[in-house]
Design a protein around this motif. Structure first.
Motif, PDB file in Angstrom:
ATOM      1  N   VAL A   1      61.308  -0.338 -40.020  1.00 61.71           N
ATOM      2  CA  VAL A   1      61.886   0.996 -39.882  1.00 61.71           C
ATOM      3  C   VAL A   1      61.435   1.843 -41.067  1.00 61.71           C
ATOM      4  CG1 VAL A   1      64.037   2.325 -39.835  1.00 61.71           C
ATOM      5  CG2 VAL A   1      63.889   0.141 -38.606  1.00 61.71           C
ATOM      6  N   LEU A   2      60.896   3.008 -40.743  1.00 61.72           N
ATOM      7  CA  LEU A   2      60.439   3.950 -41.771  1.00 61.72           C
ATOM      8  C   LEU A   2      61.190   5.259 -41.613  1.00 61.72           C
ATOM      9  CD1 LEU A   2      58.483   4.791 -44.037  1.00 61.72           C
ATOM     10  CD2 LEU A   2      56.894   5.525 -42.240  1.00 61.72           C
ATOM     11  N   THR A   3      61.849   5.690 -42.679  1.00 63.26           N
ATOM     12  CA  THR A   3      62.472   7.004 -42.722  1.00 63.26           C
ATOM     13  C   THR A   3      61.585   7.916 -43.545  1.00 63.26           C
ATOM     14  OG1 THR A   3      64.694   6.080 -42.533  1.00 63.26           O
ATOM     15  CG2 THR A   3      64.510   8.312 -43.445  1.00 63.26           C
ATOM     16  N   VAL A   4      61.221   9.050 -42.969  1.00 59.01           N
ATOM     17  CA  VAL A   4      60.391  10.040 -43.651  1.00 59.01           C
ATOM     18  C   VAL A   4      61.304  11.185 -44.069  1.00 59.01           C
ATOM     19  CG1 VAL A   4      58.451  11.628 -43.433  1.00 59.01           C
ATOM     20  CG2 VAL A   4      58.376   9.390 -42.290  1.00 59.01           C
ATOM     21  N   SER A   5      61.468  11.352 -45.383  1.00 57.61           N
ATOM     22  CA  SER A   5      62.380  12.383 -45.886  1.00 57.61           C
ATOM     23  C   SER A   5      62.114  12.648 -47.357  1.00 57.61           C
ATOM     24  CB  SER A   5      63.830  11.943 -45.703  1.00 57.61           C
ATOM     25  OG  SER A   5      64.711  12.870 -46.289  1.00 57.61           O
ATOM     26  N   ASP A   6      62.224  13.904 -47.734  1.00 63.30           N
ATOM     27  CA  ASP A   6      62.117  14.280 -49.141  1.00 63.30           C
ATOM     28  C   ASP A   6      63.465  14.206 -49.847  1.00 63.30           C
ATOM     29  OD1 ASP A   6      59.404  14.801 -48.848  1.00 63.30           O
ATOM     30  OD2 ASP A   6      59.693  16.943 -48.483  1.00 63.30           O
ATOM     31  N   THR A   7      64.535  14.001 -49.102  1.00 62.25           N
ATOM     32  CA  THR A   7      65.872  14.077 -49.693  1.00 62.25           C
ATOM     33  C   THR A   7      66.728  12.825 -49.500  1.00 62.25           C
ATOM     34  OG1 THR A   7      66.737  15.119 -47.683  1.00 62.25           O
ATOM     35  CG2 THR A   7      65.956  16.604 -49.430  1.00 62.25           C
ATOM     36  N   ARG A   8      66.449  12.012 -48.504  1.00 61.16           N
ATOM     37  CA  ARG A   8      67.338  10.878 -48.230  1.00 61.16           C
ATOM     38  C   ARG A   8      67.115   9.724 -49.198  1.00 61.16           C
ATOM     39  NH1 ARG A   8      68.023  10.588 -41.675  1.00 61.16           N
ATOM     40  NH2 ARG A   8      68.517  12.790 -41.441  1.00 61.16           N
ATOM     41  N   THR A   9      68.216   9.042 -49.472  1.00 62.70           N
ATOM     42  CA  THR A   9      68.196   7.815 -50.260  1.00 62.70           C
ATOM     43  C   THR A   9      68.693   6.709 -49.352  1.00 62.70           C
ATOM     44  OG1 THR A   9      70.492   8.056 -50.991  1.00 62.70           O
ATOM     45  CG2 THR A   9      68.772   9.130 -52.350  1.00 62.70           C
ATOM     46  N   ASP A  10      68.681   5.472 -49.823  1.00 60.69           N
ATOM     47  CA  ASP A  10      69.182   4.378 -48.992  1.00 60.69           C
ATOM     48  C   ASP A  10      70.638   4.613 -48.616  1.00 60.69           C
ATOM     49  OD1 ASP A  10      68.730   1.819 -47.667  1.00 60.69           O
ATOM     50  OD2 ASP A  10      70.215   1.060 -49.104  1.00 60.69           O
ATOM     51  N   GLU A  11      71.407   5.208 -49.504  1.00 67.65           N
ATOM     52  CA  GLU A  11      72.818   5.462 -49.222  1.00 67.65           C
ATOM     53  C   GLU A  11      72.999   6.555 -48.170  1.00 67.65           C
ATOM     54  OE1 GLU A  11      71.632   5.543 -52.545  1.00 67.65           O
ATOM     55  OE2 GLU A  11      72.091   3.418 -52.721  1.00 67.65           O
ATOM     56  N   THR A  12      72.112   7.534 -48.124  1.00 70.24           N
ATOM     57  CA  THR A  12      72.272   8.667 -47.201  1.00 70.24           C
ATOM     58  C   THR A  12      71.373   8.571 -45.970  1.00 70.24           C
ATOM     59  OG1 THR A  12      70.635  10.012 -48.376  1.00 70.24           O
ATOM     60  CG2 THR A  12      72.940  10.205 -49.089  1.00 70.24           C
ATOM     61  N   ASP A  13      70.663   7.482 -45.814  1.00 68.24           N
ATOM     62  CA  ASP A  13      69.731   7.309 -44.691  1.00 68.24           C
ATOM     63  C   ASP A  13      70.464   6.815 -43.450  1.00 68.24           C
ATOM     64  OD1 ASP A  13      67.521   6.969 -43.059  1.00 68.24           O
ATOM     65  OD2 ASP A  13      66.903   5.101 -44.019  1.00 68.24           O
ATOM     66  N   THR A  14      71.282   7.684 -42.866  1.00 68.43           N
ATOM     67  CA  THR A  14      72.093   7.266 -41.722  1.00 68.43           C
ATOM     68  C   THR A  14      71.242   6.946 -40.497  1.00 68.43           C
ATOM     69  OG1 THR A  14      72.484   9.574 -41.122  1.00 68.43           O
ATOM     70  CG2 THR A  14      74.136   8.511 -42.526  1.00 68.43           C
ATOM     71  N   SER A  15      70.184   7.695 -40.249  1.00 66.70           N
ATOM     72  CA  SER A  15      69.370   7.416 -39.057  1.00 66.70           C
ATOM     73  C   SER A  15      68.598   6.110 -39.204  1.00 66.70           C
ATOM     74  CB  SER A  15      68.431   8.583 -38.744  1.00 66.70           C
ATOM     75  OG  SER A  15      67.559   8.845 -39.807  1.00 66.70           O
ATOM     76  N   GLY A  16      68.093   5.828 -40.382  1.00 65.48           N
ATOM     77  CA  GLY A  16      67.402   4.555 -40.607  1.00 65.48           C
ATOM     78  C   GLY A  16      68.337   3.371 -40.434  1.00 65.48           C
ATOM     79  N   HIS A  17      69.533   3.495 -40.981  1.00 70.96           N
ATOM     80  CA  HIS A  17      70.523   2.416 -40.839  1.00 70.96           C
ATOM     81  C   HIS A  17      70.970   2.257 -39.385  1.00 70.96           C
ATOM     82  CE1 HIS A  17      70.777   1.435 -45.045  1.00 70.96           C
ATOM     83  NE2 HIS A  17      71.021   2.697 -45.359  1.00 70.96           N
ATOM     84  N   LEU A  18      71.058   3.371 -38.665  1.00 71.90           N
ATOM     85  CA  LEU A  18      71.426   3.307 -37.252  1.00 71.90           C
ATOM     86  C   LEU A  18      70.370   2.537 -36.457  1.00 71.90           C
ATOM     87  CD1 LEU A  18      73.583   4.300 -35.232  1.00 71.90           C
ATOM     88  CD2 LEU A  18      72.145   6.330 -34.892  1.00 71.90           C
ATOM     89  N   LEU A  19      69.095   2.806 -36.724  1.00 71.10           N
ATOM     90  CA  LEU A  19      68.017   2.082 -36.033  1.00 71.10           C
ATOM     91  C   LEU A  19      68.056   0.591 -36.352  1.00 71.10           C
ATOM     92  CD1 LEU A  19      65.130   4.669 -36.415  1.00 71.10           C
ATOM     93  CD2 LEU A  19      66.336   4.038 -34.305  1.00 71.10           C
ATOM     94  N   VAL A  20      68.359   0.245 -37.602  1.00 72.49           N
ATOM     95  CA  VAL A  20      68.490  -1.167 -37.974  1.00 72.49           C
ATOM     96  C   VAL A  20      69.629  -1.804 -37.190  1.00 72.49           C
ATOM     97  CG1 VAL A  20      69.093  -2.760 -39.855  1.00 72.49           C
ATOM     98  CG2 VAL A  20      67.453  -0.896 -40.259  1.00 72.49           C
ATOM     99  N   GLU A  21      70.735  -1.097 -37.077  1.00 73.50           N
ATOM    100  CA  GLU A  21      71.876  -1.607 -36.310  1.00 73.50           C
ATOM    101  C   GLU A  21      71.481  -1.823 -34.845  1.00 73.50           C
ATOM    102  OE1 GLU A  21      75.988   0.345 -34.694  1.00 73.50           O
ATOM    103  OE2 GLU A  21      75.527   0.666 -36.821  1.00 73.50           O
ATOM    104  N   TYR A  22      70.820  -0.848 -34.247  1.00 69.59           N
ATOM    105  CA  TYR A  22      70.410  -0.961 -32.842  1.00 69.59           C
ATOM    106  C   TYR A  22      69.484  -2.145 -32.619  1.00 69.59           C
ATOM    107  CZ  TYR A  22      72.134   3.812 -31.873  1.00 69.59           C
ATOM    108  OH  TYR A  22      72.896   4.939 -31.703  1.00 69.59           O
ATOM    109  N   LEU A  23      68.452  -2.281 -33.453  1.00 71.58           N
ATOM    110  CA  LEU A  23      67.480  -3.356 -33.221  1.00 71.58           C
ATOM    111  C   LEU A  23      68.118  -4.719 -33.450  1.00 71.58           C
ATOM    112  CD1 LEU A  23      65.944  -4.806 -35.947  1.00 71.58           C
ATOM    113  CD2 LEU A  23      65.237  -2.450 -36.232  1.00 71.58           C
ATOM    114  N   SER A  24      69.017  -4.812 -34.412  1.00 75.46           N
ATOM    115  CA  SER A  24      69.708  -6.082 -34.663  1.00 75.46           C
ATOM    116  C   SER A  24      70.611  -6.454 -33.498  1.00 75.46           C
ATOM    117  CB  SER A  24      70.526  -5.993 -35.952  1.00 75.46           C
ATOM    118  OG  SER A  24      69.679  -5.763 -37.060  1.00 75.46           O
ATOM    119  N   GLU A  25      71.369  -5.478 -32.984  1.00 77.38           N
ATOM    120  CA  GLU A  25      72.250  -5.732 -31.838  1.00 77.38           C
ATOM    121  C   GLU A  25      71.454  -6.162 -30.606  1.00 77.38           C
ATOM    122  OE1 GLU A  25      74.490  -2.128 -31.292  1.00 77.38           O
ATOM    123  OE2 GLU A  25      75.855  -2.591 -32.941  1.00 77.38           O
ATOM    124  N   ALA A  26      70.211  -5.673 -30.495  1.00 79.63           N
ATOM    125  CA  ALA A  26      69.372  -6.024 -29.340  1.00 79.63           C
ATOM    126  C   ALA A  26      68.722  -7.394 -29.495  1.00 79.63           C
ATOM    127  CB  ALA A  26      68.301  -4.954 -29.133  1.00 79.63           C
TER     128      ALA A  26
END
Length: 176
Positions: A16-41
């Motif tokens: 999973v790659l998040t492209v952003s000039d502002t997000r950090t691991d703590e604020t990367d909600t879309s990246g974490h959501l994708l990790v959750e989805y792929l893990s659940e699958a």
């Protein structure tokens, strides 16, 4: 490339790659959501990272992933962010040049699904997908809602070896 013609579920190695000039691991909600989805699958997260919206940083990370081999090779890449029309949004430009084959239907279908939610604003969703060295790459906007739309409406089924009549699992590089 491996060709699977069996009815069992085959987990895919995903980065999973998040492209952003502002997000950090703590604020990367879309990246974490994708990790959750792929893990659940039932898939395996091989790597997750955040890069600045810079063509060469994006290409450097994705190049390493598509060149990977062995048990932890990356078979699919989920990219979120950098798809808009601002001067810094460069994800499609970074990745289109890397594709061996573009998957045109992905962007078309994403915009069709997205229209139900954001109406004509969906024309600004520069979502792209393609194959590169036996790795499927799906790019989606950076919002949680866009990631949910892409995952639930398209990606989940296309990364499921049991999805018929076809899926991308049978075209991915083999895990050794």
């Amino acid at each position: 490339m491996a060709h699977y013609h069996i009815d069992e579920f085959i987990p895919v190695n995903i980065a999973v790659l998040t492209v952003s000039d502002t997000r950090t691991d703590e604020t990367d909600t879309s990246g974490h959501l994708l990790v959750e989805y792929l893990s659940e699958a039932g898939h395996r997260l091989v790597d997750k990272t955040i890069v600045k919206d810079d063509i060469y940083q994006i290409r450097a990370v994705v190049s390493g992933w598509i060149a990977s081999e062995g048990a932890n090779c990356v078979q699919a890449v989920l990219v979120t962010g950098g798809t808009g029309f601002s001067g810094r949004d460069s994800t499609p430009e970074a990745l289109l040049a890397m594709f061996d084959q573009q998957i045109e239907g992905y962007g078309e279908l994403f915009r069709q699904l997205s229209y139900e939610q954001v109406k004509t604003s969906t024309i600004q969703s520069r979502t792209v997908a393609g194959m590169a060295n036996g790795t499927v790459i799906f790019v989606m906007p950076g919002s949680n809602n866009a990631c949910k739309t892409a995952w639930e409406g398209i990606i989940r089924d296309q990364l499921n070896s049991q999805n018929r009549p076809c899926n991308f699992v049978e075209h991915l590089k083999k895990v050794h």
